[in-house]
Scaffold this motif. Structure first.
Motif, PDB file in Angstrom:
ATOM      1  N   GLN A  36      49.831  56.230   7.667  1.00 29.89           N
ATOM      2  CA  GLN A  36      49.492  57.523   7.060  1.00 29.89           C
ATOM      3  C   GLN A  36      50.736  58.234   6.526  1.00 29.89           C
ATOM      4  OE1 GLN A  36      47.107  59.681   9.944  1.00 29.89           O
ATOM      5  NE2 GLN A  36      45.263  58.655   9.230  1.00 29.89           N
ATOM      6  N   GLY A  37      51.606  57.466   5.893  1.00 30.53           N
ATOM      7  CA  GLY A  37      52.796  58.024   5.271  1.00 30.53           C
ATOM      8  C   GLY A  37      53.950  58.293   6.222  1.00 30.53           C
ATOM      9  N   GLN A  38      53.742  58.109   7.518  1.00 34.10           N
ATOM     10  CA  GLN A  38      54.820  58.349   8.476  1.00 34.10           C
ATOM     11  C   GLN A  38      55.502  57.030   8.821  1.00 34.10           C
ATOM     12  OE1 GLN A  38      52.811  60.951  11.542  1.00 34.10           O
ATOM     13  NE2 GLN A  38      54.672  62.112  11.116  1.00 34.10           N
ATOM     14  N   PRO A  39      56.815  56.961   8.643  1.00 34.84           N
ATOM     15  CA  PRO A  39      57.566  55.756   8.974  1.00 34.84           C
ATOM     16  C   PRO A  39      57.438  55.419  10.463  1.00 34.84           C
ATOM     17  CG  PRO A  39      58.873  57.239   7.633  1.00 34.84           C
ATOM     18  CD  PRO A  39      57.656  57.998   8.054  1.00 34.84           C
ATOM     19  N   LEU A  40      57.360  54.122  10.763  1.00 37.55           N
ATOM     20  CA  LEU A  40      57.235  53.652  12.138  1.00 37.55           C
ATOM     21  C   LEU A  40      58.576  53.147  12.660  1.00 37.55           C
ATOM     22  CD1 LEU A  40      53.872  51.670  11.874  1.00 37.55           C
ATOM     23  CD2 LEU A  40      54.228  54.028  12.688  1.00 37.55           C
ATOM     24  N   TYR A  41      58.826  53.436  13.939  1.00 38.29           N
ATOM     25  CA  TYR A  41      60.081  53.086  14.597  1.00 38.29           C
ATOM     26  C   TYR A  41      59.816  52.525  15.994  1.00 38.29           C
ATOM     27  CZ  TYR A  41      62.243  56.412  11.288  1.00 38.29           C
ATOM     28  OH  TYR A  41      62.662  57.076  10.164  1.00 38.29           O
ATOM     29  N   THR A  42      60.767  51.741  16.493  1.00 36.69           N
ATOM     30  CA  THR A  42      60.811  51.422  17.916  1.00 36.69           C
ATOM     31  C   THR A  42      61.921  52.274  18.506  1.00 36.69           C
ATOM     32  OG1 THR A  42      62.302  49.551  17.530  1.00 36.69           O
ATOM     33  CG2 THR A  42      59.935  49.057  17.712  1.00 36.69           C
ATOM     34  N   PHE A  43      61.909  52.409  19.828  1.00 35.97           N
ATOM     35  CA  PHE A  43      62.902  53.226  20.530  1.00 35.97           C
ATOM     36  C   PHE A  43      63.835  52.319  21.317  1.00 35.97           C
ATOM     37  CE2 PHE A  43      63.862  55.971  24.354  1.00 35.97           C
ATOM     38  CZ  PHE A  43      64.800  56.769  23.705  1.00 35.97           C
ATOM     39  N   ALA A  44      65.139  52.544  21.200  1.00 35.78           N
ATOM     40  CA  ALA A  44      66.130  51.706  21.875  1.00 35.78           C
ATOM     41  C   ALA A  44      65.967  51.720  23.390  1.00 35.78           C
ATOM     42  CB  ALA A  44      67.540  52.154  21.497  1.00 35.78           C
ATOM     43  N   GLY A  45      65.421  52.784  23.946  1.00 39.32           N
ATOM     44  CA  GLY A  45      65.239  52.883  25.391  1.00 39.32           C
ATOM     45  C   GLY A  45      64.072  52.081  25.931  1.00 39.32           C
ATOM     46  N   ASP A  46      63.223  51.555  25.058  1.00 34.70           N
ATOM     47  CA  ASP A  46      62.100  50.724  25.483  1.00 34.70           C
ATOM     48  C   ASP A  46      62.578  49.272  25.531  1.00 34.70           C
ATOM     49  OD1 ASP A  46      60.527  52.993  25.463  1.00 34.70           O
ATOM     50  OD2 ASP A  46      59.376  52.420  23.684  1.00 34.70           O
ATOM     51  N   ALA A  47      62.558  48.689  26.724  1.00 31.46           N
ATOM     52  CA  ALA A  47      63.065  47.328  26.884  1.00 31.46           C
ATOM     53  C   ALA A  47      61.971  46.280  26.933  1.00 31.46           C
ATOM     54  CB  ALA A  47      63.909  47.242  28.150  1.00 31.46           C
ATOM     55  N   GLN A  48      60.775  46.663  27.330  1.00 32.34           N
ATOM     56  CA  GLN A  48      59.706  45.670  27.482  1.00 32.34           C
ATOM     57  C   GLN A  48      58.370  46.261  27.077  1.00 32.34           C
ATOM     58  OE1 GLN A  48      59.959  44.661  31.584  1.00 32.34           O
ATOM     59  NE2 GLN A  48      59.342  46.659  32.303  1.00 32.34           N
TER      60      GLN A  48
END
Length: 161
Positions: A104-116
């Motif tokens: 919906q027009g919002q860029p998607l990211y992962t977070f460096a603090g998520d390990a698994q």
């Protein structure tokens, strides 16, 4: 606050364009139950939670500086092309010229603090907006960035990007 990023925001926002992505079963973007959040969320091919920043709308990028990008990793459009999916995804050109997957027009990211898979440590992080896991509502099949705070393991608020 991503103050260093504010001066980098694009003055001429690019318009998100429609595209098709591989089916959820192919692993690029899929849904998964997240027990930490008690919701079904979008995840990447490694099963890591995908997030959106509430302030990034209408082609405006906030997370562009090195400090922000160290914590929040853009979900890149793969080089080899894409095929269809049942998820309503798109892409947008980042200020550096790379293509990023959007919902919906919002860029998607992962977070460096998520390990698994199942980690949602970026949920509710406040900055120049609020980072939220992109949740899927089973009844309607719609997804949205969730800004419902979870119990953060490291304070929940980050600033000083």
């Amino acid at each position: 606050v991503c103050s260093s990023d504010l001066s980098s925001t694009s003055s001429t926002p690019s318009t998100p364009k429609a595209m098709t992505l591989p089916p959820a079963s192919s692993g690029l973007v899929q849904t998964a139950a997240n027990p930490t959040l008690g919701a079904t969320v979008l995840v990447n091919s490694r099963g890591l939670t995908l997030y959106a920043l509430s302030a990034e709308t209408n082609g405006k990028f906030i997370c562009t500086g090195a400090a922000c990008l160290q914590a929040w990793h853009p979900l890149a459009v793969p080089t080899g092309g894409v095929s269809s999916t049942s998820l309503p995804l798109g892409s947008i050109k980042r200020p550096d010229g790379s293509e990023q997957i959007t919902y919906q027009g919002q860029p998607l990211y992962t977070f460096a603090g998520d390990a698994q898979p199942g980690d949602a440590k970026g949920q509710g992080v406040k900055d120049v907006g609020t980072w939220g896991a992109v949740t899927v509502t089973a009844a309607t099949g719609t997804t949205r960035p969730s800004t419902t705070p979870s119990t953060p393991s490291s304070g929940g608020t980050r600033s000083g990007y």
